[in-house]
Design a protein around this motif. Structure first.
Motif, PDB file in Angstrom:
ATOM      1  N   PRO A  29      24.344  41.915 -70.684  1.00 40.67           N
ATOM      2  CA  PRO A  29      24.677  42.440 -69.353  1.00 40.67           C
ATOM      3  C   PRO A  29      23.585  42.219 -68.319  1.00 40.67           C
ATOM      4  CG  PRO A  29      25.251  44.027 -71.067  1.00 40.67           C
ATOM      5  CD  PRO A  29      24.444  42.948 -71.728  1.00 40.67           C
ATOM      6  N   LYS A  30      22.322  42.299 -68.719  1.00 40.40           N
ATOM      7  CA  LYS A  30      21.218  42.180 -67.768  1.00 40.40           C
ATOM      8  C   LYS A  30      21.200  40.830 -67.056  1.00 40.40           C
ATOM      9  CE  LYS A  30      18.041  45.429 -70.002  1.00 40.40           C
ATOM     10  NZ  LYS A  30      16.706  45.601 -70.640  1.00 40.40           N
ATOM     11  N   LYS A  31      21.719  39.800 -67.713  1.00 41.55           N
ATOM     12  CA  LYS A  31      21.695  38.464 -67.132  1.00 41.55           C
ATOM     13  C   LYS A  31      22.717  38.281 -66.014  1.00 41.55           C
ATOM     14  CE  LYS A  31      20.015  35.901 -71.175  1.00 41.55           C
ATOM     15  NZ  LYS A  31      20.345  34.805 -72.127  1.00 41.55           N
ATOM     16  N   PHE A  32      23.795  39.065 -66.075  1.00 39.45           N
ATOM     17  CA  PHE A  32      24.924  38.784 -65.182  1.00 39.45           C
ATOM     18  C   PHE A  32      25.393  39.978 -64.350  1.00 39.45           C
ATOM     19  CE2 PHE A  32      25.301  36.232 -69.115  1.00 39.45           C
ATOM     20  CZ  PHE A  32      24.973  35.002 -68.564  1.00 39.45           C
ATOM     21  N   LEU A  33      24.737  41.116 -64.491  1.00 39.63           N
ATOM     22  CA  LEU A  33      25.123  42.297 -63.725  1.00 39.63           C
ATOM     23  C   LEU A  33      24.002  42.716 -62.783  1.00 39.63           C
ATOM     24  CD1 LEU A  33      26.845  44.551 -66.427  1.00 39.63           C
ATOM     25  CD2 LEU A  33      27.928  42.984 -64.820  1.00 39.63           C
ATOM     26  N   GLU A  34      24.386  43.208 -61.610  1.00 38.63           N
ATOM     27  CA  GLU A  34      23.427  43.722 -60.634  1.00 38.63           C
ATOM     28  C   GLU A  34      23.931  45.060 -60.108  1.00 38.63           C
ATOM     29  OE1 GLU A  34      21.503  42.675 -56.240  1.00 38.63           O
ATOM     30  OE2 GLU A  34      22.717  41.181 -57.292  1.00 38.63           O
ATOM     31  N   GLU A  35      23.062  46.058 -60.114  1.00 40.91           N
ATOM     32  CA  GLU A  35      23.427  47.367 -59.581  1.00 40.91           C
ATOM     33  C   GLU A  35      22.901  47.497 -58.163  1.00 40.91           C
ATOM     34  OE1 GLU A  35      23.368  52.109 -60.825  1.00 40.91           O
ATOM     35  OE2 GLU A  35      22.585  50.590 -62.204  1.00 40.91           O
ATOM     36  N   LYS A  36      23.792  47.879 -57.247  1.00 40.15           N
ATOM     37  CA  LYS A  36      23.432  47.993 -55.842  1.00 40.15           C
ATOM     38  C   LYS A  36      24.232  49.120 -55.204  1.00 40.15           C
ATOM     39  CE  LYS A  36      22.954  45.052 -51.725  1.00 40.15           C
ATOM     40  NZ  LYS A  36      23.210  43.696 -51.160  1.00 40.15           N
ATOM     41  N   ASN A  37      23.530  50.065 -54.596  1.00 37.81           N
ATOM     42  CA  ASN A  37      24.180  51.219 -53.947  1.00 37.81           C
ATOM     43  C   ASN A  37      25.129  51.939 -54.899  1.00 37.81           C
ATOM     44  OD1 ASN A  37      22.881  50.585 -51.496  1.00 37.81           O
ATOM     45  ND2 ASN A  37      24.514  49.144 -50.941  1.00 37.81           N
ATOM     46  N   ASN A  38      24.641  52.149 -56.114  1.00 36.49           N
ATOM     47  CA  ASN A  38      25.391  52.859 -57.159  1.00 36.49           C
ATOM     48  C   ASN A  38      26.672  52.135 -57.577  1.00 36.49           C
ATOM     49  OD1 ASN A  38      23.568  55.081 -57.347  1.00 36.49           O
ATOM     50  ND2 ASN A  38      24.462  55.922 -55.454  1.00 36.49           N
ATOM     51  N   LYS A  39      26.722  50.842 -57.323  1.00 35.46           N
ATOM     52  CA  LYS A  39      27.844  50.020 -57.750  1.00 35.46           C
ATOM     53  C   LYS A  39      27.322  48.885 -58.624  1.00 35.46           C
ATOM     54  CE  LYS A  39      30.706  50.913 -53.653  1.00 35.46           C
ATOM     55  NZ  LYS A  39      31.437  50.291 -52.518  1.00 35.46           N
ATOM     56  N   ILE A  40      28.168  48.400 -59.531  1.00 34.50           N
ATOM     57  CA  ILE A  40      27.776  47.331 -60.440  1.00 34.50           C
ATOM     58  C   ILE A  40      28.583  46.085 -60.114  1.00 34.50           C
ATOM     59  CG2 ILE A  40      27.554  46.623 -62.860  1.00 34.50           C
ATOM     60  CD1 ILE A  40      27.654  49.614 -63.592  1.00 34.50           C
ATOM     61  N   PHE A  41      27.883  44.953 -59.964  1.00 34.61           N
ATOM     62  CA  PHE A  41      28.541  43.703 -59.614  1.00 34.61           C
ATOM     63  C   PHE A  41      28.284  42.649 -60.695  1.00 34.61           C
ATOM     64  CE2 PHE A  41      27.834  46.003 -55.711  1.00 34.61           C
ATOM     65  CZ  PHE A  41      29.036  45.866 -55.030  1.00 34.61           C
ATOM     66  N   PHE A  42      29.334  41.905 -61.012  1.00 29.82           N
ATOM     67  CA  PHE A  42      29.288  40.889 -62.068  1.00 29.82           C
ATOM     68  C   PHE A  42      29.209  39.501 -61.462  1.00 29.82           C
ATOM     69  CE2 PHE A  42      32.098  38.182 -64.919  1.00 29.82           C
ATOM     70  CZ  PHE A  42      31.086  37.880 -65.816  1.00 29.82           C
TER      71      PHE A  42
END
Length: 242
Positions: free
Chosen positions: A171-184
């Motif tokens: 998950p760390k390679k392809f997910l980003e958390e921003k403003n309490n949201k998770i983006f793939f």
């Protein structure tokens, strides 16, 4: 825009230039939609004009990792990837956020409907394996990835992490958390699979289907807007006419 590469031609069509109206405006090519069947047939013929005498071959897409090698039309094709060397057909997929992927080899050509489920379960790997079984080498393959849902629009829930781990995807390679949201980052996943397979020749579109609703059908955009019926744009590939 029609693209030419070696003996092949291909096109990632958008939603414009057809005859459908309202939520299906205008080049909706999905027979299974609730759009007028007459309009869909007209739209398919509009797309087909770019491929002259070739017959369009579509699959019954099932969000799988199944690849089918086409020799002759003898049954409904339940798959999400199709490969052929037949000069008389154009292979097609329908998308509305998933990634249409065109593959061109020296002997064969193919097209994939890649959603995250298919990508997780190995549709890209299976397509490369099928090409090599049919006589193409990996270093001869060229991949072209059309418009799809990009990271800025691909919000996921926490359970998505569990699914990724189930498929042994970090998950760390392809997910980003921003403003309490998770983006793939779907594009980055596709790119990483190409590199792991040893594929060097690929191009990934920068266009995001969700943020361009006037240009592309986007299932996610329709859902967020409360629109029930979403059309599908078509992508096609075939051998150039002599």
């Amino acid at each position: 825009m029609m693209n030419f590469f070696g003996k092949y031609k291909f096109c990632f069509f958008n939603r414009n230039g057809g005859v459908s109206s309202k939520e299906f405006k205008s080049l909706n090519c999905s027979i299974s939609s609730s759009d007028s069947k007459e309009n869909v047939k007209k739209n398919l013929n509009i797309a087909k004009e770019n491929f002259k005498s070739k017959e369009i071959l579509l699959m019954n897409q099932i969000h799988s990792n199944k690849i089918y090698f086409f020799k002759k039309a003898d049954k409904t094709i339940n798959a999400d990837g199709i490969i052929s060397r037949n000069p008389n057909i154009a292979l097609g997929v329908l998308t509305a956020d998933c990634a249409p992927i065109i593959i061109l080899g020296k002997k064969n050509f193919g097209i994939i409907h890649a959603g995250w489920r298919g990508a997780f379960s190995g549709i890209i790997e299976n397509s490369v394996n099928q090409f090599t079984r049919q006589g193409d080498s990996i270093d001869s393959l060229n991949f072209f990835v059309g418009p799809h849902l990009k990271k800025k629009s691909f919000e996921v829930k926490k359970d998505f992490l569990t699914i990724m781990k189930r498929y042994e995807i970090c998950p760390k390679k392809f997910l980003e958390e921003k403003n309490n949201k998770i983006f793939f980052d779907f594009s980055e996943l596709i790119k990483s699979k190409f590199k792991k397979l040893g594929v060097e020749n690929f191009h990934i579109s920068n266009e995001d289907t969700f943020s361009n609703p006037k240009k592309f059908f986007s299932y996610r955009y329709y859902c967020k807007k409360g629109i029930k019926n979403c059309g599908r744009q078509i992508s096609l590939v075939g051998i150039k006419d002599n």
